[in-house]
Design an enzyme around this catalytic site. Structure first.
Site: not given
Length: 817
Positions: A663, A706
């Protein structure tokens, strides 16, 4: 392609609206009359519980909390209600081989009746036989046999005595036995007087004694035969008398169980055994030394009857009692050990020793669920020694064989009971997670033969208007089931929104109803704490915040260290080759986002992009894969016609643990492009997303955590309106951000940018156009791509010059030599 604009606040959170449902609280909403979703599972379970073929047992797999046990048990109970009740099973003594007790299959409720009948039979036989053997008729006939025996003995000895008397001798009974002695005038001659007799007389008497002694010996040899004959005739008498008693007492039992051949066979065996071993009943009534202690140690039956050890052989051990069953049994065993599954043979202390018999055979859950359905937790079965092997053996051979684990493993040869195996007709439903299922399917070849039906539970539902309405009905049903306060419409919506956040998808809802119920119970608690009579959306929100507060110590500590400057993260300004990446840390059931600084350095080289994390073995395979992909992107875009003469290093700064996942690959690529082009990146922005070889930004997991992790840091330092996060455009549908993040976005203080390509992202991060390649393969001047291409071309030229320099050629010649 134009740079994307920040997402509108409405796109950051998909609220739940139940305007089409008219209700105030869940009291006005009906229960859901069917199981929500899981259509595939319902078909699998329906097949599994209805098909009557060997091996079609069920493995229900899926994450915890999705209702595997509830749904499996519900369908099993529904099917079981249409099936006949199971048979009774009893163990009785095997009189021919006592170490191998017999198992009898009986109609439901018959086992307890037979047990009671046999207990009553024992008591009646004790009374009736005692009365029969004490009767005047029996005593008279026995005395006649005894008199005949004694008379036979006396006649034999009387003839011998008369013969001895005629020869001047007497037959005497001495401490050493029978002996002959000389007589004088009817009196026994003393030894000293015998010595005074003439020698001829002494010799004659001694010869007569020897002759008579031989006749006496012949008579004595006949006595044991006479005794055996007496005992045989006495036994015949006892059997004749007991035969009448047994026939009278057992006539009713034969009539009662005439339709059960196995029971009548057993009753005949009992009758034969009793007639051949009357001593047990006779001894039970005789007063003998130690009888009180023996009676005290005798087992006590449920009705209070004490049975002497000699009479235990006639008892009945009811293993399965189905007298109250209305259909096939459905059982769940929470502790599936080997002995709890297949049963055991217990021991008891008697006269200082451990003994056992068929009455101490105890059933396992396989016996109790025989003819029906058994639900087991797969992990518990596998972690209990020998339980998995015992279960498989029972299913493979279709029988329940009771033996200890020591016997099963053939580790000893001690004598023990070997109960007759009981035929097994059962449907086993194992419940476990997916990893456990695939592990068994891969490593155990017998697993696929025994568990042919797979019920794979979904852990999420599609979130549409129909499912949302059904979810509301399900919430109402759980409110009533768990006896919670009524939930207002707003509270129901907030629970549904929390279910979407749990699966990280605004277009899906969580199927883990256990977690949903836990949230509802906590919201109910906070409502009761305030004295409310209904649960509102505020109470649900309070429950969510309390949950996070209980487990967010570590995330708070990390935020503090960033704010204090211990961990270096910038939220303002610009820097070359430096960018804020986003990661997710999972701590049990709690996940939170953590910003991380990623830096890149470049130099002339041979096309190597060094992943420092990988070099020190802190990088997982997925992260290493992401770095290789971005290397491939660089070669494909900028080094198609020339060698990639780049040396680069990438690192997660202040990372002291393992790094995995791809990611951050787009984030690393941005840092690398910035370092190559010498273009600064905005430190007020953080980035997440993976990249493919064509420069497309791909979806990642944990997008909400996040974003919120970087947002919390920005809040601590003060929102400036410049801060934000770049996410893959394909992750927009997953956004279910906290209300404070949504509010900040609505006020223009925080931005979330959806990015589809690396070019879009680099424009946002640098404020400079990325630049599109023209037909000749060149990028426009002043664009990021042009700067990168020019710098790489410069590296390539310098590399050619370096390799063609005299010093370099001399070095090559020396190496060749």
């Amino acid at each position: 392609m134009a740079s994307p604009r920040p997402l509108a606040s409405q796109a950051l959170y998909t609220a739940c609206h139940l305007d089409h449902m008219q209700f105030d609280t869940t009291d006005d909403v009906k229960d859901l009359d069917h199981f929500l979703g899981q259509a595939r599972v319902l078909k699998a379970l329906d097949l599994g519980v209805s098909i009557k073929r060997k091996g079609y047992n069920i493995f229900a797999l899926g994450p915890s909390g999705v209702g595997k046990h509830t749904l499996a048990r519900g369908l099993a109970e529904e099917q079981a209600a249409q099936e006949p009740p199971p048979s009774d099973w009893v163990y009785v003594n095997n009189f021919a081989q006592p170490s191998k007790p017999r198992a009898l299959r009986l109609p439901p409720g018959t086992g307890v009746q037979l047990k009671q009948d046999m207990e009553q039979l024992i008591e009646e036989l004790r009374t009736s036989l005692s009365a029969a053997f004490e009767s005047e008729e029996y005593q008279t006939r026995r005395r006649a046999l005894e008199a005949e025996f004694h008379e036979q003995q006396q006649e034999s000895f009387k003839g011998l005595q008369e013969k001895a008397k005629e020869k001047g001798l007497a037959l005497l009974r001495t401490p050493g036995g029978l002996a002959f002695a000389p007589l004088r005038e009817g009196e026994v001659l003393p030894p000293e007087e015998f010595q005074k007799l003439p020698q001829e007389e002494q010799t004659r008497l001694e010869a007569e004694v020897d002759s008579l002694q031989q006749e006496l010996q012949a008579v004595l040899l006949k006595v044991p035969r006479w005794e055996r004959d007496f005992r045989a005739r006495l036994r015949e008498l006892q059997q004749e008398v007991s035969g009448f008693v047994l026939a009278d007492v057992m006539e009713e039992l034969y009539a009662k169980y005439k339709d059960l051949a196995n029971v009548t066979d057993y009753l005949h065996a009992v009758q034969d055994e009793v007639s051949q071993n009357l001593g047990g009943f006779m001894e039970a009534d005789e007063e003998k030394p130690g009888a009180d202690a023996q009676e005290a140690s005798a087992p006590v039956l449920p009705d209070g009857l004490k049975v002497a050890p000699a009479l235990r052989r006639y008892l009945v051990n009811v293993l399965v009692d189905a007298s109250h069953a209305t259909g096939a049994p459905v059982l769940y065993e929470s502790n599936p050990t080997y002995l709890n599954l297949v049963g055991r043979v217990e021991q008891m202390a008697m006269m200082g020793a451990l003994v056992t018999d068929f009455t101490l055979i105890k059933p396992g859950v396989l016996h109790q669920a025989n003819g029906g359905y058994l639900i087991l937790d797969a992990l518990k079965v596998l972690t209990s020694p020998y339980a998995w092997e015992g279960l498989k053996r029972a299913l493979q051979f279709g029988e329940i064989r009771i033996e200890s684990p020591v016997q099963m493993m053939s580790l000893t040869s001690t004598v023990s009971l070997e109960p007759e195996p009981i035929p097994l007709d059962i449907k086993v439903i194992l419940v476990g997670d997916r990893m456990l299922y695939y592990m068994l399917a891969q490593s155990d070849p017998e697993f696929g033969e025994l568990f042919k039906v797979t019920a794979d539970f979904d852990d999420e539902f599609v979130r549409n208007e129909e499912v949302t309405e059904q979810y509301a009905h399900l919430i109402a049903a759980m409110v009533r089931k768990e006896e919670l306060l009524p939930f207002e419409k707003g509270a129901v919506c907030r629970v549904i929104e929390a279910a979407a956040r749990e699966v990280e998808d605004a277009e899906r809802l969580s199927a883990r109803m256990r977690n949903v119920v836990d949230l509802m119970e906590e919201a109910d608690h906070w409502a009761r704490e305030t004295g409310a009579t209904r649960v509102s959306a505020q109470h649900v929100e309070q429950a969510i915040e309390a949950r996070i507060y209980r487990v967010d110590r570590l995330s708070r500590r990390m935020q503090e260290e960033i704010v204090r400057g211990t961990i270096l993260i910038d939220t303002g300004g610009e820097a070359v080759g430096q960018i804020n990446g986003l990661s997710v840390i999972q701590m049990g059931a709690y996940a939170f986002g953590k910003p991380a600084r990623i830096t890149a350095s470049v130099r002339m080289g041979r096309g190597e992009v060094v992943d420092i994390e990988r070099e020190v073995e802190l990088s997982g395979p997925l992260h290493s894969k992401g770095v290789l992909i971005l290397s491939s992107f660089l070669r494909g875009r900028y080094a198609a016609d020339q060698p990639l003469s780049l040396g680069a290093s990438l690192v997660f700064e202040q990372s002291y643990g393992g790094v995995d996942g791809d990611s951050a690959s787009s984030t690393e690529l941005y840092a690398l492009l910035s370092a190559i082009a010498r273009v600064p990146l905005k430190q007020s922005l953080a980035v997440t997303g993976s990249v493919n070889q064509n420069g497309q930004v791909q979806a990642i997991g944990g997008v909400n955590e996040k974003i919120e992790g970087f947002f919390d840091l920005c809040v601590e330092r003060g929102l400036t309106g410049e801060q934000g996060v770049l996410i893959p455009a394909s992750n927009v549908k997953h956004l279910m951000l906290r209300k404070d993040v949504v509010a900040a976005a609505a006020d223009g203080k925080f931005a979330v940018y959806p990015v589809e390509t690396i070019d879009q992202g680099i424009e946002i991060l640098t404020g400079i156009p990325a630049g599109a390649r023209d037909d000749e393969g060149h990028y426009p001047p002043g664009t990021v791509n042009r700067m990168v291409a020019d710098r790489l071309a410069e590296f390539a030229e310098r590399r050619r010059e370096f390799e063609e320099s005299p010093d370099d050629k001399e070095d090559k010649a020396g190496k060749d030599a």
